[in-house]
Design a protein around this motif. Structure first.
Motif, PDB file in Angstrom:
ATOM      1  N   SER A 360       8.511  -4.395   2.617  1.00  0.00           N
ATOM      2  CA  SER A 360       8.887  -3.516   1.506  1.00  0.00           C
ATOM      3  C   SER A 360       8.082  -3.821   0.250  1.00  0.00           C
ATOM      4  CB  SER A 360      10.385  -3.661   1.226  1.00  0.00           C
ATOM      5  OG  SER A 360      10.697  -4.986   0.810  1.00  0.00           O
ATOM      6  N   THR A 361       7.763  -5.104   0.029  1.00  0.00           N
ATOM      7  CA  THR A 361       6.973  -5.465  -1.150  1.00  0.00           C
ATOM      8  C   THR A 361       5.551  -4.932  -1.049  1.00  0.00           C
ATOM      9  OG1 THR A 361       8.311  -7.474  -1.378  1.00  0.00           O
ATOM     10  CG2 THR A 361       6.245  -7.379  -2.598  1.00  0.00           C
ATOM     11  N   PHE A 362       4.943  -5.049   0.126  1.00  0.00           N
ATOM     12  CA  PHE A 362       3.581  -4.525   0.298  1.00  0.00           C
ATOM     13  C   PHE A 362       3.575  -2.998   0.226  1.00  0.00           C
ATOM     14  CE2 PHE A 362       2.412  -8.725   1.271  1.00  0.00           C
ATOM     15  CZ  PHE A 362       1.029  -8.806   1.335  1.00  0.00           C
ATOM     16  N   THR A 363       4.636  -2.380   0.684  1.00  0.00           N
ATOM     17  CA  THR A 363       4.726  -0.921   0.554  1.00  0.00           C
ATOM     18  C   THR A 363       4.784  -0.507  -0.908  1.00  0.00           C
ATOM     19  OG1 THR A 363       5.870  -0.809   2.680  1.00  0.00           O
ATOM     20  CG2 THR A 363       6.045   1.107   1.232  1.00  0.00           C
ATOM     21  N   ALA A 364       5.539  -1.274  -1.712  1.00  0.00           N
ATOM     22  CA  ALA A 364       5.617  -0.975  -3.142  1.00  0.00           C
ATOM     23  C   ALA A 364       4.271  -1.203  -3.830  1.00  0.00           C
ATOM     24  CB  ALA A 364       6.700  -1.834  -3.786  1.00  0.00           C
ATOM     25  N   LEU A 365       3.549  -2.233  -3.426  1.00  0.00           N
ATOM     26  CA  LEU A 365       2.233  -2.479  -4.019  1.00  0.00           C
ATOM     27  C   LEU A 365       1.247  -1.380  -3.640  1.00  0.00           C
ATOM     28  CD1 LEU A 365       1.852  -6.344  -3.474  1.00  0.00           C
ATOM     29  CD2 LEU A 365       2.471  -5.140  -5.587  1.00  0.00           C
ATOM     30  N   ALA A 366       1.290  -0.921  -2.396  1.00  0.00           N
ATOM     31  CA  ALA A 366       0.395   0.151  -1.967  1.00  0.00           C
ATOM     32  C   ALA A 366       0.694   1.448  -2.692  1.00  0.00           C
ATOM     33  CB  ALA A 366       0.502   0.346  -0.458  1.00  0.00           C
ATOM     34  N   SER A 367       1.974   1.701  -2.973  1.00  0.00           N
ATOM     35  CA  SER A 367       2.329   2.926  -3.695  1.00  0.00           C
ATOM     36  C   SER A 367       1.829   2.909  -5.135  1.00  0.00           C
ATOM     37  CB  SER A 367       3.842   3.119  -3.672  1.00  0.00           C
ATOM     38  OG  SER A 367       4.489   2.051  -4.345  1.00  0.00           O
ATOM     39  N   ARG A 368       1.572   1.716  -5.670  1.00  0.00           N
ATOM     40  CA  ARG A 368       1.049   1.592  -7.026  1.00  0.00           C
ATOM     41  C   ARG A 368      -0.473   1.521  -7.060  1.00  0.00           C
ATOM     42  NH1 ARG A 368       6.079  -0.200  -6.955  1.00  0.00           N
ATOM     43  NH2 ARG A 368       7.357  -0.245  -8.849  1.00  0.00           N
ATOM     44  N   GLY A 369      -1.121   1.734  -5.922  1.00  0.00           N
ATOM     45  CA  GLY A 369      -2.577   1.794  -5.869  1.00  0.00           C
ATOM     46  C   GLY A 369      -3.264   0.498  -5.531  1.00  0.00           C
ATOM     47  N   HIS A 370      -2.540  -0.561  -5.163  1.00  0.00           N
ATOM     48  CA  HIS A 370      -3.155  -1.837  -4.828  1.00  0.00           C
ATOM     49  C   HIS A 370      -3.595  -1.843  -3.361  1.00  0.00           C
ATOM     50  CE1 HIS A 370      -1.996  -3.574  -8.659  1.00  0.00           C
ATOM     51  NE2 HIS A 370      -0.734  -3.184  -8.464  1.00  0.00           N
ATOM     52  N   ASP A 371      -4.601  -2.629  -3.078  1.00  0.00           N
ATOM     53  CA  ASP A 371      -5.128  -2.757  -1.721  1.00  0.00           C
ATOM     54  C   ASP A 371      -4.269  -3.768  -0.965  1.00  0.00           C
ATOM     55  OD1 ASP A 371      -6.594  -2.726   0.587  1.00  0.00           O
ATOM     56  OD2 ASP A 371      -8.353  -3.767  -0.255  1.00  0.00           O
ATOM     57  N   ALA A 372      -3.212  -3.292  -0.339  1.00  0.00           N
ATOM     58  CA  ALA A 372      -2.302  -4.186   0.368  1.00  0.00           C
ATOM     59  C   ALA A 372      -2.936  -4.762   1.629  1.00  0.00           C
ATOM     60  CB  ALA A 372      -1.005  -3.447   0.711  1.00  0.00           C
ATOM     61  N   VAL A 373      -3.780  -3.974   2.302  1.00  0.00           N
ATOM     62  CA  VAL A 373      -4.423  -4.458   3.527  1.00  0.00           C
ATOM     63  C   VAL A 373      -5.397  -5.591   3.212  1.00  0.00           C
ATOM     64  CG1 VAL A 373      -5.861  -3.800   5.488  1.00  0.00           C
ATOM     65  CG2 VAL A 373      -4.135  -2.215   4.619  1.00  0.00           C
ATOM     66  N   GLY A 374      -6.194  -5.426   2.185  1.00  0.00           N
ATOM     67  CA  GLY A 374      -7.120  -6.485   1.789  1.00  0.00           C
ATOM     68  C   GLY A 374      -6.403  -7.744   1.330  1.00  0.00           C
ATOM     69  N   VAL A 421       0.216 -14.177  -6.230  1.00  0.00           N
ATOM     70  CA  VAL A 421      -0.851 -13.192  -6.380  1.00  0.00           C
ATOM     71  C   VAL A 421      -1.129 -13.003  -7.870  1.00  0.00           C
ATOM     72  CG1 VAL A 421      -1.634 -10.877  -5.781  1.00  0.00           C
ATOM     73  CG2 VAL A 421      -0.029 -12.075  -4.287  1.00  0.00           C
ATOM     74  N   THR A 422      -2.400 -13.090  -8.242  1.00  0.00           N
ATOM     75  CA  THR A 422      -2.773 -12.886  -9.640  1.00  0.00           C
ATOM     76  C   THR A 422      -2.849 -11.392  -9.951  1.00  0.00           C
ATOM     77  OG1 THR A 422      -5.143 -12.902  -9.150  1.00  0.00           O
ATOM     78  CG2 THR A 422      -4.089 -15.030  -9.540  1.00  0.00           C
ATOM     79  N   ASP A 423      -3.051 -11.078 -11.237  1.00  0.00           N
ATOM     80  CA  ASP A 423      -3.154  -9.672 -11.624  1.00  0.00           C
ATOM     81  C   ASP A 423      -4.438  -9.044 -11.110  1.00  0.00           C
ATOM     82  OD1 ASP A 423      -4.822 -11.163 -13.173  1.00  0.00           O
ATOM     83  OD2 ASP A 423      -4.238 -10.266 -15.098  1.00  0.00           O
ATOM     84  N   GLU A 424      -5.414  -9.861 -10.676  1.00  0.00           N
ATOM     85  CA  GLU A 424      -6.635  -9.350 -10.056  1.00  0.00           C
ATOM     86  C   GLU A 424      -6.494  -9.231  -8.544  1.00  0.00           C
ATOM     87  OE1 GLU A 424      -9.697 -11.982 -11.257  1.00  0.00           O
ATOM     88  OE2 GLU A 424      -9.631 -11.384 -13.385  1.00  0.00           O
ATOM     89  N   LEU A 425      -5.302  -9.360  -8.041  1.00  0.00           N
ATOM     90  CA  LEU A 425      -4.965  -9.241  -6.620  1.00  0.00           C
ATOM     91  C   LEU A 425      -5.649 -10.336  -5.789  1.00  0.00           C
ATOM     92  CD1 LEU A 425      -3.029  -7.040  -5.519  1.00  0.00           C
ATOM     93  CD2 LEU A 425      -4.974  -6.068  -4.324  1.00  0.00           C
ATOM     94  N   LYS A 426      -5.729 -11.540  -6.358  1.00  0.00           N
ATOM     95  CA  LYS A 426      -6.270 -12.690  -5.636  1.00  0.00           C
ATOM     96  C   LYS A 426      -5.124 -13.616  -5.259  1.00  0.00           C
ATOM     97  CE  LYS A 426      -9.388 -16.639  -5.981  1.00  0.00           C
ATOM     98  NZ  LYS A 426     -10.330 -17.402  -6.838  1.00  0.00           N
TER      99      LYS A 426
END
Length: 687
Positions: A360-374, A421-426
């Motif tokens: 559910s968390t990765f789904t929420a991140l993907a809905s906000r435009g983040h690269d959840a797969v990466g 996870v940082t704000d740069e998605l690292k």
């Protein structure tokens, strides 16, 4: 047709001692090879028509009289006896009680082999006992709990803390590796990752900068002063964690090294750079708990659970300042701390509340435009690299505790990786838990002083599936290894891999050794596993170069001298230098001895054993790196270490292939021959 039978008076003189007619059901049987309506008397060896046996006798039934003698039967019935006793005497048609008993016992043995009972020892399982019982029930396996000391072997030992919870385990499976609990402690894990960072600086950049306290306190103060000189407007924040702490105990934040408390100055701890700009979700800081299954060391097999947990803080996040630096509910994501907050939300939903599922968390991140797969791929790489860093020390510990050619159990372990996870998605690795919590409930305070336990749907969704798929994959039991070697299934590219690596049983399988093919025939659906193999299937070829330190561990094990030892003595270190021919380029045997004393003394300062205890594997690595720096020239430490490893292995291989040297000539023992030299001279040290 009615016939009367006269009982002859020669019964007493008959050489055949026959029983009464009423017991002929065990001796008179149906002969399938005879087309006539005849029965075959086993004791007499005659074929008797059924009409004769069913005919009434004079005055009474035949069953009330004794059997006719064979002479009477041959004289009155005029039947020709068969040439020999039929071979069907041992066929299934026989109804002998002895044969029935034997076949029944065989059927019981066959039934036991088809459905073995799994023996499980969980007296030290702690919170894992409940989820283990539920997993066995949902799997439908036949299992039995073993309590207390037991001399016989047990199939599965489930420990709650470490491998040493129970002593004397020589068979079965244990859910802990020896020595892994000490390796994942914060100080030791920081040493291992820093060591790998020196060899692979670009690969191991996922761990915060760390200092060990109290031994590196002055070094930490000097580094902070240097950082403030370069960036005077920045105010770095650091987080202090006790080395052996858990559940957020003793963690605090500082901005000045002189504000250090007892944790760090007195109690062993680590201090790290605080990640001041984490990725926020609903303006709240969170971290990810990723579950990893280390199924085997040799060969290395790593599985990652696709479902995990996201733990949220209970206070909206703000940049750390002197005013809010002590608010643990804002800066620390530990569940054991935030559950005490008044704003902690317990809910049955998987995508709301202070504890959510990873999906559910990765789904929420993907809905906000983040690269959840990466992001997930980067987390998998962190898991592989971290276990690769721990593997050399773990191999040495495993060889010492479970030496080869001795009865020993097979080991596996479930680890918990905490990722921020940082704000740069690292993704950044915070720590590794050797004993992640497997509780399925939480404590709710009904009134002051009264606490009750309530089930947690999020924990049940994650942990039950994790344990079930772990059991399906490993198949603990006496015949698990044989089953895994017999059953293979093809990949999409035509190659073959073990079926146990994907799914070794079904949810409703009756035993831990039943195959998927058999379950498919019974109509049982095979669901998808939550465990994904990431080594060697996915990252085995890409990161195989990171395993160079395992060759050094192999050299250390080879020259320990005593099997089961953890430390190398001075003789072993000198033998290593001599066999590998390291005494060159200014390196003498005296320099090797001085190096051994200095390094061993530095590594044994914190212990009461002293130099006499020997050199541990970490000290051996330091000496190995020092020799590589002095002996070879190269652009990087990795090239020098790799060159030294290659030289050592080549010299040892040549020494093993060299023919046996000629023996030393015997000295003459007569007094007059003492000063006489042997022709050809004495052999040199190299010979």
């Amino acid at each position: 047709m009615n016939m009367s039978v006269n009982i002859p008076k020669s019964r007493k003189n008959s050489m055949f001692k026959l029983g009464p007619i009423e017991t002929t059901d065990s001796r008179v049987i149906w002969n399938p090879e005879n087309d006539r309506n005849e029965l075959y008397d086993v004791d007499v060896g005659r074929a008797v028509p059924t009409a004769v046996l069913n005919a009434p006798q004079q005055g009474t039934a035949v069953a009330n009289h004794a059997d006719p003698s064979p002479e009477w039967i041959a004289a009155n019935l005029h039947t020709t006896p068969p040439p020999s006793r039929p071979k069907s005497i041992g066929s299934p048609y026989l109804s002998s009680p002895a044969i029935k008993k034997k076949s029944k016992s065989k059927a019981k043995v066959r039934h036991r082999r088809m459905r073995p009972c799994l023996t499980v020892e969980m007296s030290k399982a702690k919170s894992g006992a409940e989820v283990l019982r539920i997993s066995f029930e949902e799997l439908g396996w036949r299992w039995k709990e073993v309590c207390g000391p037991r001399k016989t072997s047990c199939d599965l030992h489930w420990h709650g803390c470490s491998f040493y919870d129970n002593d004397g385990i020589q068979s079965g499976m244990v859910n802990k590796f020896p020595g892994l609990l000490e390796l994942v402690r914060k100080a030791q894990l920081s040493k291992l990752l820093h060591q790998m960072h020196e060899l692979f600086p670009e690969e191991f950049d996922f761990y915060p900068r760390t200092w060990l306290l109290p031994e590196q306190y002055h070094h930490f103060c000097a580094n902070v002063a240097e950082m403030q000189q370069k960036h005077p407007h920045d105010k770095p924040v650091f987080i202090v964690k006790p080395d052996e702490g858990s559940q957020g105990d003793g963690i605090y934040l500082i901005t000045n090294p002189h504000h250090m408390g007892s944790v760090g100055l007195v109690r062993r701890a680590v201090v790290q750079e605080y990640i001041a700009r984490p990725l926020l979700l609903e303006r709240t800081k969170f971290d990810l708990r990723v579950y990893v299954l280390l199924a085997s060391i040799d060969p290395l097999q790593i599985y990652i659970c696709r479902e995990g947990m996201a733990r949220f803080c209970t206070v909206k996040y703000q940049l750390p300042t002197n005013r809010n630096i002590n608010q643990v509910f804002m800066h620390l994501t530990n569940y054991s701390l935030n559950k005490k907050s008044d704003t902690f939300i317990h809910t049955d939903s998987m995508d709301r509340g202070s504890k959510r599922t990873l999906t559910s968390t990765f789904t929420a991140l993907a809905s906000r435009g983040h690269d959840a797969v990466g992001l997930w791929d980067a987390i998998e790489e962190i898991v592989v690299k971290t276990i690769t860093a721990m593997l050399p020390d773990l191999t040495v510990e495993l060889q010492a505790e479970l030496p080869a050619k001795k009865p020993a159990p097979s080991c596996f372990q479930i680890l918990g990786f905490d990722i921020l996870v940082t704000d740069e998605l690292k993704p950044i690795l915070l720590e590794v838990n050797a004993n992640p919590s497997l509780r399925l409930d939480f404590e709710h305070e009904v009134s002051p002083g009264i606490v009750e336990s309530k089930p947690s749907p999020v924990d049940e969704e994650i942990k039950i599936s994790l344990i079930k798929d772990t059991l399906r994959l490993l198949k603990p039991g006496k015949h698990a290894k044989e089953f895994k070697s017999r059953h293979t299934m093809p990949n999409s590219d035509g190659s073959h891999h073990s079926q146990a690596a994907v799914r070794s049983a079904t949810p409703n399988s009756a035993t831990p050794n039943s195959s998927d093919d058999e379950a498919g025939k019974e109509g049982v659906a095979i669901d998808e596993s939550c465990l994904e193999e990431i080594w060697p299937r996915k990252y085995g070829e890409r990161y195989s170069h990171l395993r160079v330190m395992e060759h050094v561990a192999g050299l250390f094990n080879q020259f320990l001298g005593v099997k089961g030892a953890h430390r190398m003595g001075a003789t072993g270190f000198r033998m290593f230098s001599r066999k590998c021919k390291l005494c060159s380029n200014g390196i003498t045997m005296a320099a090797i001895d001085i190096m051994y004393i200095d390094i061993t003394r530095r590594w044994t300062l914190d212990s009461h054993e002293g130099i006499g205890a020997g050199m541990c594997f970490g000290a051996f690595l330091e000496g190995f790196f020092s020799i590589a720096m002095r002996k070879f020239r190269g652009s990087s430490l990795l090239e020098k270490v790799s060159a030294l490893v290659e030289v050592c292995e080549c010299n040892l291989k040549r020494a093993g292939a060299r023919p046996t040297p000629r023996p030393h000539p015997r000295r003459l023992r007569r007094p007059e021959m003492v000063r006489r030299r042997v022709s050809g001279g004495w052999p040199t040290t190299e010979d």
